[in-house]
Write a protein that holds these residues in place. Structure first.
Motif, mmCIF file in Angstrom:
data_model
loop_
_atom_site.group_PDB
_atom_site.id
_atom_site.type_symbol
_atom_site.label_atom_id
_atom_site.label_comp_id
_atom_site.label_asym_id
_atom_site.label_seq_id
_atom_site.Cartn_x
_atom_site.Cartn_y
_atom_site.Cartn_z
ATOM 1 N N UNK B 59 0.777 -1.248 0.000
ATOM 2 C CA UNK B 59 0.000 0.000 0.000
ATOM 3 C C UNK B 59 0.806 1.293 0.000
ATOM 4 N N UNK B 60 1.955 1.254 0.659
ATOM 5 C CA UNK B 60 2.598 2.545 0.872
ATOM 6 C C UNK B 60 3.026 3.187 -0.438
ATOM 7 N N UNK B 61 3.446 2.379 -1.396
ATOM 8 C CA UNK B 61 3.856 2.953 -2.685
ATOM 9 C C UNK B 61 2.676 3.571 -3.422
ATOM 10 N N UNK B 62 1.475 3.114 -3.108
ATOM 11 C CA UNK B 62 0.291 3.720 -3.738
ATOM 12 C C UNK B 62 0.084 5.131 -3.183
ATOM 13 N N UNK B 63 0.278 5.264 -1.880
ATOM 14 C CA UNK B 63 -0.033 6.515 -1.199
ATOM 15 C C UNK B 63 1.123 7.506 -1.218
ATOM 16 N N UNK B 64 2.328 7.050 -1.544
ATOM 17 C CA UNK B 64 3.472 7.962 -1.460
ATOM 18 C C UNK B 64 4.210 8.133 -2.786
ATOM 19 N N UNK B 65 3.982 7.230 -3.727
ATOM 20 C CA UNK B 65 4.697 7.342 -4.990
ATOM 21 C C UNK B 65 3.718 7.428 -6.173
ATOM 22 N N UNK B 66 2.820 6.471 -6.243
ATOM 23 C CA UNK B 66 1.858 6.446 -7.353
ATOM 24 C C UNK B 66 1.026 7.730 -7.377
ATOM 25 N N UNK B 67 0.723 8.243 -6.229
ATOM 26 C CA UNK B 67 -0.093 9.452 -6.128
ATOM 27 C C UNK B 67 0.656 10.673 -6.689
ATOM 28 N N UNK B 86 -7.506 5.246 -8.952
ATOM 29 C CA UNK B 86 -8.132 6.525 -8.629
ATOM 30 C C UNK B 86 -7.188 7.387 -7.805
ATOM 31 N N UNK B 87 -6.352 6.751 -7.012
ATOM 32 C CA UNK B 87 -5.397 7.541 -6.227
ATOM 33 C C UNK B 87 -4.350 8.162 -7.145
ATOM 34 N N UNK B 308 4.177 3.050 -12.967
ATOM 35 C CA UNK B 308 4.848 3.261 -14.254
ATOM 36 C C UNK B 308 5.489 4.650 -14.229
ATOM 37 N N UNK B 309 6.787 4.764 -14.573
ATOM 38 C CA UNK B 309 7.434 6.091 -14.569
ATOM 39 C C UNK B 309 6.687 7.032 -15.512
ATOM 40 N N UNK B 310 6.409 8.240 -15.048
ATOM 41 C CA UNK B 310 5.733 9.216 -15.919
ATOM 42 C C UNK B 310 6.765 9.896 -16.806
ATOM 43 N N UNK B 311 6.242 10.537 -17.835
ATOM 44 C CA UNK B 311 7.139 11.291 -18.700
ATOM 45 C C UNK B 311 7.822 12.397 -17.888
ATOM 46 N N UNK B 312 7.110 12.962 -16.920
ATOM 47 C CA UNK B 312 7.694 13.993 -16.056
ATOM 48 C C UNK B 312 8.942 13.487 -15.357
ATOM 49 N N UNK B 313 8.856 12.266 -14.851
ATOM 50 C CA UNK B 313 10.007 11.705 -14.155
ATOM 51 C C UNK B 313 11.129 11.415 -15.134
ATOM 52 N N UNK B 314 10.750 10.815 -16.261
ATOM 53 C CA UNK B 314 11.787 10.470 -17.252
ATOM 54 C C UNK B 314 12.530 11.737 -17.664
ATOM 55 N N UNK B 315 11.756 12.814 -17.858
ATOM 56 C CA UNK B 315 12.370 14.076 -18.276
ATOM 57 C C UNK B 315 13.235 14.694 -17.183
ATOM 58 N N UNK B 316 12.990 14.315 -15.928
ATOM 59 C CA UNK B 316 13.723 14.939 -14.825
ATOM 60 C C UNK B 316 15.186 14.508 -14.776
ATOM 61 N N UNK B 317 15.455 13.356 -15.379
ATOM 62 C CA UNK B 317 16.851 12.894 -15.384
ATOM 63 C C UNK B 317 17.660 13.724 -16.374
ATOM 64 N N UNK B 430 9.264 5.940 -2.223
ATOM 65 C CA UNK B 430 8.177 6.489 -1.395
ATOM 66 C C UNK B 430 8.566 7.776 -0.670
ATOM 67 N N UNK B 431 9.323 8.628 -1.393
ATOM 68 C CA UNK B 431 9.727 9.903 -0.807
ATOM 69 C C UNK B 431 9.044 11.069 -1.506
ATOM 70 N N UNK B 432 8.736 10.881 -2.794
ATOM 71 C CA UNK B 432 8.347 12.009 -3.633
ATOM 72 C C UNK B 432 7.144 12.775 -3.083
#
Lengths: 1173, 492
Positions: B59-67, B86-87, B308-317, B430-432
């Motif tokens: 669950x924690x990755x849903x509430x702290x990363x996927x979101x 939905x989260x 799934x990594x978003x384009x935003x994340x991919x672009x951040x590198x 799970x930091x973002x």
């Protein structure tokens, strides 16, 4: 039938009418005691024999038959009687000085005869002795030549118009001596002689002869131009069951002070079912037996007088031959399947606290006493029976789903919305999967997945019983084989059973006996009533367009639903394939063993010690091959898995009882003290293994690894002292007091012992002078009782805070990890206090009988699994709080509206129970229970019955105007066409759980049963009708078949769903949702359906072959053929398969009436043959 | 005979009735005879980690990363949107099981810690070394602090329970304020650090220790913007020299040779059993990739495609960032819409090393040394010591292959850089989400992210990504509002 109850109501109304309407009802049976008494002188020293015999009759509650002329004017010494002695002693004594002797025709029935030869020949036999168990041995053989007096009764004017002769026999063709033959509406008559023959002069052809005999139904014959009669009297079981089995003993029915019901064995003996609970359905008022599953060998839910417990189960205690056997509902394998119903002699149900308190901490839910067959005195009997039948699932209750075109239309609707959402355009044909592009070609229902799983299934039952008894020892042995294939393919149960019991007198004072009852069961089963993913669940929603078979006719293991970019549907494992491939086999062996020694210390004082044991060993194995997939889970090679478990249970009981029976003058006392200990140990090991590399070898040795394992050792013990006193004064005033003290391992040391007392009283008004000779009332008894009993079904170690095991890993170092569970040191017995008031009334010499009981039961200290705030670290806890009240009324009305050649017996019962929670936990919080899609389905609140249905109140669908209305409370992400649920808490938002409300009551207003038995000569017709009125059932499968997300086929009704604001359908059925997850399939009022039903549970047509024909065989003495139809018809508005269905996965007490994918009940047509040798 | 029976009866009657009725479970321990030596307390201390292991797994990755803006999911019209989806789209409701499960497991963890602490001072317990007692206490304080930190970061002020309580008392416990919760966390972590300091001789790999307590305390101070305290606390971790950067970023995520050089505290998993294992890759691999990514073709992953990594994340590198290939994999194959493309997935977590099924042993890092360095840099920057902060950021970037020197950065620029640095360094750890909330950027970043997502994924609902300040606090599960009678957060 629109209102199935109408018929019953009418039937009930008609019953008394038909009784009164029957001409000649007042003729009654001409028992000797009705014969006119002639006056004669009595002196202080002598009394009239007639008077003495009458007093013996009333004192010993026996029937003594005599001819008026024979005894009239006979005087006997006034002091001849000694009521501390047995009746035989007194009979001998009073007859000593007369030329008369008595004959014991059977237990409790004596005939006064005059024959000197008889006297000489059988004098020693007449002085019968008694066996150690108190049963009298009448080893009395009537000499062939002896003929009882056939001369006309004194005072009869002999017109000599016509002489008739005849013979009276019982159903088996055995002669019946001593039968009263009386001319109707007169007191003129005679009795049959030792060969059952009579000779008699009657006035004219129109004379009607009435034949009556204790224990048999009265018959009437018109003389007509016949001069010779053959009359067959049929046994009247109502009168035979004069002794009832109660806790730790037996009692004469008339002495019973509590509410005790005996199940009529004749009415139910031929029912084609596997266990006795199924046979009892509809037989006893206040005993609600729900067939929660139709699976072979599955258990039933039995409630005696409602639900008294929230968390500790409501199933009664079964006591088999003294052994507390089992309680608790097991839907997979009914523990009662191990008792072959053919081995059962009698079933008694103890309902009120005065009769159950003797079972102390286990009696609160009522007790079902089962007595198995024993060898009988001086009788050799061999019986055999064969039953074969076929079961099929009726059309009623099968799913009514959308046909192919309707289903495709729904799928296309869904795609239309997806395309609109994704690309904001209208759909083109190319957007649909190929299979859905030409709906015109899809004609008809498509695949009927439900039907695919079903079969016409055979059922068969074979039994042989041999019983033989002499004065000294008795033996009974039986063998049985029962096999029932399931109407759901690849399921079934098979039973091999045997029973051997023997008992023997050891000298004068001792009697010993042993019995063994080994039974082996082999059951093939599948999961049903668990979820939409079990085979019946899938069969209720699977895509009708797909075919289960491939081109070459083989089953397709996994079906891929047509899909497209905008549309996906659930792929699923072919339910028939899964059913075939996923074998679940339970094998279980169980032996019930018993040994006892009885010592008559004094004639009135007996000590009995007995040991009962139950040894059982069971094996469960399941293999799921890699070819079986699931919803959206295609089969993957190399993933087979197995589950194996093996368990043993040993349960022993030692009982020591001392009984004292004494009658002094008008006082009769019957006392019991006892000491019992019982202990049960279960040890089970289970192994889950996989993934198997291939499915070739399915045993554990072929598994690469054991992926999960466990061992469970469960023990409980109970230690009890018990006592009971029955006291009767003049047989009019009866008192019973009982006390049991139980100590149980299930409770902490502070709460380990508890006392369960009870008292009861009864007043037999019909014995009072003012009613004694009442022409209408033959029996009237008022009863009242109060007592306390308990419920200890809380699991074995609940009072201890467990240290829950677990594990963790630090680096590469795996360690054990524990946490402490919630302790409840104050956990204690659930206690039930019950008051019962009852009336037993028999009118017109037993022609009509009525029993009414009213009761009031308060259960305190309810053991309940409460939902608690998660900040405690736990979500639920077992607590001892809450009180529940059950009160109700039970009415049993029996009658014989027609007697004679055509005989009609009817027994009806109706029970009203009202259940109310008086208090719950300290803060009065409601208890939520059940689980459907993570939402609760039931709620228990103070002031309401337990486990009310809980969900949204559906107010239809949102219109465009609703959506535009800012003041209307709405669900989140709402569109027109969405379901409109009520904002119950008025906070302006429709919210899951917070806006749930009570939407139905799982309890019926009343339940009823009616048993009819009609006999005409050698034919018999039996009809059993049962039902319940009022109450609801929650159709849990609607979460799926009312779900328009496009994955499932849905109920046909959804054709009329909301389609647009202009085309809103019925107004209650929402449209295809624009959003997922959708709110469309929340628990709501639509799922709650009326559970009222009326079932013609059984129809039985029988024919006994004529004796003459049978006897030609030389070895058969009786032969009966019959045909039955079990579950002939069901009338209900419920759409699902079974209005009594109950999910296996959720608690039956707090979440009653939640049906999800129940195993259908079959209609069974069977033929049988019962033989006597 | 008479005497025999009487004798027998007497024997039975006089039998040890109490013993006959005293039955204890044979297959489990019970509290009656439990607290004897340190062995039992160590069992309880080990138990405090278990609920966190379970919620990190599911669950924690849903509430702290996927979101967050880092992750989304590979569209799956079948199983896509229920509870997790939905989260991701920021449609948060109080009936979502992800929240109730997280809540339940968190308080189950808190209760385990409370129980251990309440039983720790029992007399007559034999301790072979008193340092075991300190270690057990330290673990209980540390884990309780961590449970509460995650709770308060999700739900805001939650009921503060510090002793074992029954259901009656529980109803009377209302929500505490955020300040109260943080005060308790700080106090617990200080206690933990002190007790762990006395237990250095019994430290074990994988257990929480003094440095973990201090690093977490630093994080709490930073979250509370108590920069002075954060500075000294984090500095003490750096100067202690116990942990250092793993030279190769990829070595941090090798389940065959787990990192304990840089990883200060991680939730531990093992392939030994289903309970002990994680299965991140089986959640995160493209659901259409069958066994290609998971290397376990016999395990069905039809419900996968999460995080799934978003384009935003991919672009951040930045170009040349070695962390990109470690964190993000691409599998070229058929996507949900039947189109073939290179589908990104989270590659930090690996297939099982030897288990035949989906039992993985990847640990879930909670505190890494690079986190300490970046937090310390952020603290210094917030204290206005921007140039002092730069070398610590540089250290982390150099390890990632970004060797260009950092010059000419003002405080705001460094804030931005550190935020981006944290985004890529700790993606899928799970930091973002907590970083976005902590730095006050959540509303801005998430709405911008939502616009880009909606543009790209036409099928998203109009309601998706409506990020308002009040929705940054998660909804309290309905059942708790009902049973515990506590207040719901506004807007739910």
């Amino acid at each position: 039938m629109k209102n199935p109850l109408q018929a019953v109501k009418i039937g009930l109304l008609l019953l008394p009418l038909s009784l009164y309407g029957q001409p000649g009802w007042s003729q009654m049976m001409a028992f000797a005691r009705q014969l006119p008494t002639q006056t004669a002188h009595t002196t202080a020293e002598t009394r009239q024999l007639r008077e003495v015999l009458q007093s013996l009759k009333s004192h010993y509650r026996v029937d003594i038959l005599f001819e008026g002329g024979l005894v009239d004017k006979v005087l006997v010494p006034a002091d001849a009687l000694d009521f501390s002695q047995r009746v035989e002693y007194n009979l001998n004594k009073v007859l000593q000085s007369t030329p008369l002797r008595y004959r014991k025709v059977k237990e409790g029935f004596y005939m006064i005869v005059s024959d000197t030869k008889l006297r000489k020949k059988n004098l020693s036999a007449v002085r019968t002795d008694s066996t150690a168990d108190g049963r009298s041995i009448a080893s009395f053989v009537l000499p062939d030549k002896v003929v009882a007096s056939n001369r006309p009764l004194a005072g009869l004017a002999i017109a000599a118009e016509q002489v008739v002769t005849g013979k009276v026999t019982d159903e088996r063709g055995e002669s019946l001596p001593g039968v009263n033959v009386v001319i109707k509406n007169t007191t003129r008559g005679t009795t049959t002689d030792a060969t059952g023959s009579f000779k008699f002069t009657v006035p004219n052809e129109a004379t009607v002869l009435v034949f009556s005999f204790v224990g048999y139904k009265t018959a009437e014959e018109v003389v007509g131009n016949r001069s010779n009669f053959t009359v067959v009297l049929t046994a009247d079981n109502k009168s035979l069951k004069e002794v009832v089995v109660v806790g730790y003993g037996t009692q004469r029915a008339q002495d019973v002070t509590g509410s005790v019901a005996t199940v009529n064995q004749t009415a139910i003996k031929d029912l084609p079912v596997s266990s006795l609970d199924q046979k009892m359905i509809g037989q006893v008022a206040g005993v609600q037996i729900q067939q929660v599953s139709g699976a072979p060998g599955a258990g039933t839910s039995v409630r005696i007088r409602g639900s008294g417990s929230l968390g500790a189960g409501n199933e009664p205690l079964y006591v088999v031959d003294g052994m507390p056997y089992s309680s608790g509902l097991n839907q997979n394998l009914n523990p009662l399947v191990f008792i072959n119903p053919n081995d059962i002699e009698s079933i008694t149900i103890l309902k009120d606290a005065s009769s159950t308190a003797i079972y102390g901490s286990r009696g609160a839910n009522g007790v079902v006493m089962i007595t198995t067959k024993q060898g009988q005195l001086n009788r050799t009997q061999v019986t055999a029976s064969v039953m074969r039948g076929v079961q099929a699932v009726p059309q009623k209750g099968r799913p009514q789903l959308m046909n192919q075109q309707e289903f495709v239309d729904l799928q296309r609707n869904k795609i239309d919305i997806a395309v609109r959402r994704a690309e904001n355009r209208a759909t083109t044909l190319a957007d649909y999967p190929v299979e859905y592009r030409n709906p015109d070609q899809l004609v008809g229902k498509g695949t009927d997945w439900y039907d695919l799983l079903l079969q016409a299934a055979p059922i068969q039952d074979y039994n042989v019983n041999i019983s033989r008894g002499s004065t000294d020892s008795r033996i009974s042995a039986s063998l049985g084989y029962f096999k029932q294939d399931g109407v759901l393919r690849y399921t079934g149960v098979e039973r091999y059973s045997a029973r051997l019991s023997m008992d023997s007198n050891l000298g004068k004072a001792f009697r010993a006996g042993v019995s063994l009852q080994p039974t082996y069961i082999n059951q093939s089963r599948t999961n049903t009533n668990t979820s939409r993913e079990d085979v019946i669940g899938v069969a209720n929603w699977a895509n009708p367009v797909l075919s289960p078979y491939d081109a070459s006719g083989n089953l397709i293991p996994y079906l891929v639903s047509p899909q497209s970019k905008y549309h996906s549907a659930w792929n699923f494992a072919n339910p028939l394939f899964s059913l075939r491939e996923t074998a679940q086999v339970q094998e279980q062996f169980q032996n019930l063993g018993n040994a006892f020694l009885e010592w008559s210390i004094l004639p009135d004082l007996k000590f009995k010690t007995s040991v009962n044991t139950i040894w059982s060993t069971s094996k469960f194995s399941q293999y799921v091959p890699s070819t079986v997939g699931g919803s959206n889970r295609p089969p993957v090679a190399g993933t087979g898995s197995s589950v194996n478990s093996n368990g043993q249970n040993f349960n022993w009981l030692v009982e020591n009882t001392l009984t004292y029976k004494k009658a002094v003058g008008d006082h009769r006392i019957d006392a019991l003290v006892g000491y019992t200990t019982q202990k049960s140990t279960t040890n089970a090991i289970n192994l889950t293994a996989g993934p198997y590399g291939n499915d070739l070898v399915q045993t554990i040795n072929a598994a690469p690894a054991i992926s999960a394992w466990g061992q469970a050792v469960d023990q409980w013990s109970i230690l009890s002292y018990l006592g009971r006193i029955n006291y009767g004064f003049k047989d009019k005033y009866l008192f019973t007091a009982t006390l049991r003290s139980d100590g149980s391992s299930r409770f902490g040391s502070n709460k380990r012992y508890a006392y369960f007392p009870s008292i009861a009283g009864a007043w037999r008004l019909s014995e009072e002078e003012f009613l004694k000779n009442n022409a209408y009332i033959s029996n009237l008894k008022l009863r009242v009782s109060y007592g306390k009993s308990g419920n200890n079904n809380i699991g074995n170690y609940s009072h201890l805070a467990s240290i829950n095991p677990g594990s963790y890993v630090f680096g590469s170092n795996q360690v054990s990890a524990s946490y402490v569970g919630l302790a409840n040191p104050n956990l204690t017995w659930e206690e039930s206090q019950q008051t019962d008031a009852g009336i037993d009334l028999e009118l017109f010499n037993g022609r009509v009988s009525l029993t009414v009981d009213a009761y009031h039961r308060i259960s305190r200290n309810m053991l309940l699994n409460d939902v608690i705030p998660a900040i405690t670290g736990y979500n639920t806890a077992v607590v001892n709080k809450g009180n529940v009240r059950n009160q109700g009324l039970e009415i049993t009305l029996g009658g014989r509206p027609i007697t004679g050649a055509l005989n009609w017996d009817i027994n009806t019962n109706v029970a009203f129970n009202r259940n109310k929670v008086l208090s719950l936990n300290d803060n009065g919080d409601r208890i939520l229970s059940g689980n459907n899609d993570n939402n609760p389905t039931n709620v228990t609140v103070v002031g309401q019955p337990i486990g009310q249905f809980f969900g949204f109140a559906l107010d239809g669908v949102y219109s465009d105007a609703d959506i535009a209305n800012p003041n209307l409370a709405k669900t989140a992400q709402v569109y027109a066409g969405n379901p409109k649920y009520r904002d119950v808490n008025g906070d302006g938002v429709v919210n899951d759980l917070l806006d749930y409300t009570i939407i139905g009551n799982p309890y019926p207003k009343f339940t009823f049963g009616m048993t009819n038995n009609l006999t005409y000569k050698r034919f018999s017709l039996g009809v059993i009708v049962t039902g319940s009125y009022g109450g609801h059932v929650m159709n849990g499968l609607r979460q799926t078949v009312d779900n328009l997300q496009g994955f499932f086929n849905v109920r046909e009704e959804w054709v009329n769903r909301w389609r647009s604001s202009d085309n809103p359908g019925t107004g209650m059925l929402y449209g295809v949702p624009k959003l997922t997850p959708s709110w469309g399939h929340r628990v709501n009022t639509m799922w709650v359906e009326d559970a009222t039903f009326l079932r013609i549970a059984n129809l039985n047509l029988g024919y006994s072959l004529p004796d003459a024909l049978v006897k030609k065989s030389g070895f058969i003495s009786g032969c009966r053929l019959y045909m039955t139809i079990q579950n002939l018809a069901m009338f209900t508005r419920y759409e699902g398969a079974n209005p009594e269905g109950q999910s296996k996965n959720i608690d039956n007490t707090l979440s009653p009436g939640f049906d999800i994918s129940s195993y259908p009940l079959a209609r069974t047509t069977s033929f049988g043959l019962n033989l006597q040798f | 005979m008479k005497t025999l029976i009487l004798g027998l009866s007497l024997l039975i009657l006089s039998g040890c009735t109490n013993k006959f009725l005293e039955l204890y479970p044979k297959t489990t321990l019970n509290e009656g005879n439990f607290y004897q030596t340190e062995v039992e307390y160590i069992l309880l201390a080990n138990g405090t980690y278990v609920p966190m292991r379970d919620y990190e797994k599911t669950f924690h990755w849903v509430l702290a990363e996927l979101i967050s803006d880092n992750a989304s999911f590979q569209n799956n019209t079948r199983t896509g949107e229920a509870s997790r989806g939905v989260i991701d789209q920021f449609i948060l409701t109080s009936d979502n099981v992800a929240y109730s499960n997280f809540w339940n497991l968190s308080y189950n963890g808190v209760t385990r810690c409370n129980k251990l602490l309440s039983e720790l001072e029992r007399p007559n317990v034999t301790w072979s070394k008193l340092s075991y007692k300190d270690r057990c206490a330290g673990e209980a304080y540390f884990m309780r602090a961590l449970y509460y930190l995650n709770l308060v970061r999700q739900f805001g002020g939650v009921p503060l329970v510090l002793t074992p309580i029954g259901s009656q008392e529980a109803v009377n416990v209302k929500r505490g304020t955020e300040d109260e919760i943080y005060a308790s966390i700080i106090s617990d972590l200080k206690q933990a650090a002190t007790r762990f300091a006395n237990a250095r001789d019994v430290e074990e790999t994988g257990r929480a220790n003094e440095q973990a307590a201090l690093a977490l305390l630093g994080k709490v101070y930073l979250t509370r913007k108590s920069y002075a305290e954060a500075e000294t606390t984090l500095k003490s971790v750096i100067t202690a020299g116990k942990y250092s950067l793993q030279p190769n970023y990829a070595d941090l995520f090798n389940p065959a040779s787990k990192d304990y050089k840089e990883t200060i505290f991680a939730v531990q998993y093992s392939e030994n059993s289903v309970d002990l294992s994680s299965r991140f890759l089986f959640w995160f691999a493209p659901h259409t990739s069958a066994g290609a990514v998971t290397k376990r073709p016999n395990i069905n992953i039809i419900g996968a495609g999460w995080n799934q990594p978003t384009q935003d994340l991919i672009n951040a590198f930045e170009p040349g960032d070695k962390r990109k290939d470690v964190s993000i994999g691409f599998w070229t194959g058929v996507d949900w819409d039947s189109q073939t493309r290179a589908i990104p997935y989270c590659a930090k977590y690996k297939p099982p090393v030897s288990a035949p099924d989906d039992r993985c042993s990847d640990n879930l890092p909670v505190l890494r040394y690079s986190d300490v360095l970046l937090m310390y840099a952020e603290t210094l920057n917030e204290l206005g010591r921007t140039s002092e902060a730069l070398p610590f950021v540089q250290q982390v970037r150099t390890r990632a292959g970004l060797t260009n020197p950092l010059t000419g950065l003002d405080k705001t620029a460094l804030q931005t850089l550190i935020a981006k640095e944290r985004q890529v360094e700790f993606c899928f750890e799970n930091q973002r989400w907590y970083d976005l909330k902590r730095t006050g950027k959540a509303v801005e970043v998430m709405n911008a992210h939502g616009l880009r997502e909606k543009a790209q994924k036409t099928f998203l609902y109009p309601e998706a990504y409506t990020v308002t300040p009040n929705k940054l606090v998660a909804p309290v599960p309905n059942i708790e509002v009902l049973v515990n009678k506590i207040a719901q957060n506004p807007g739910y």
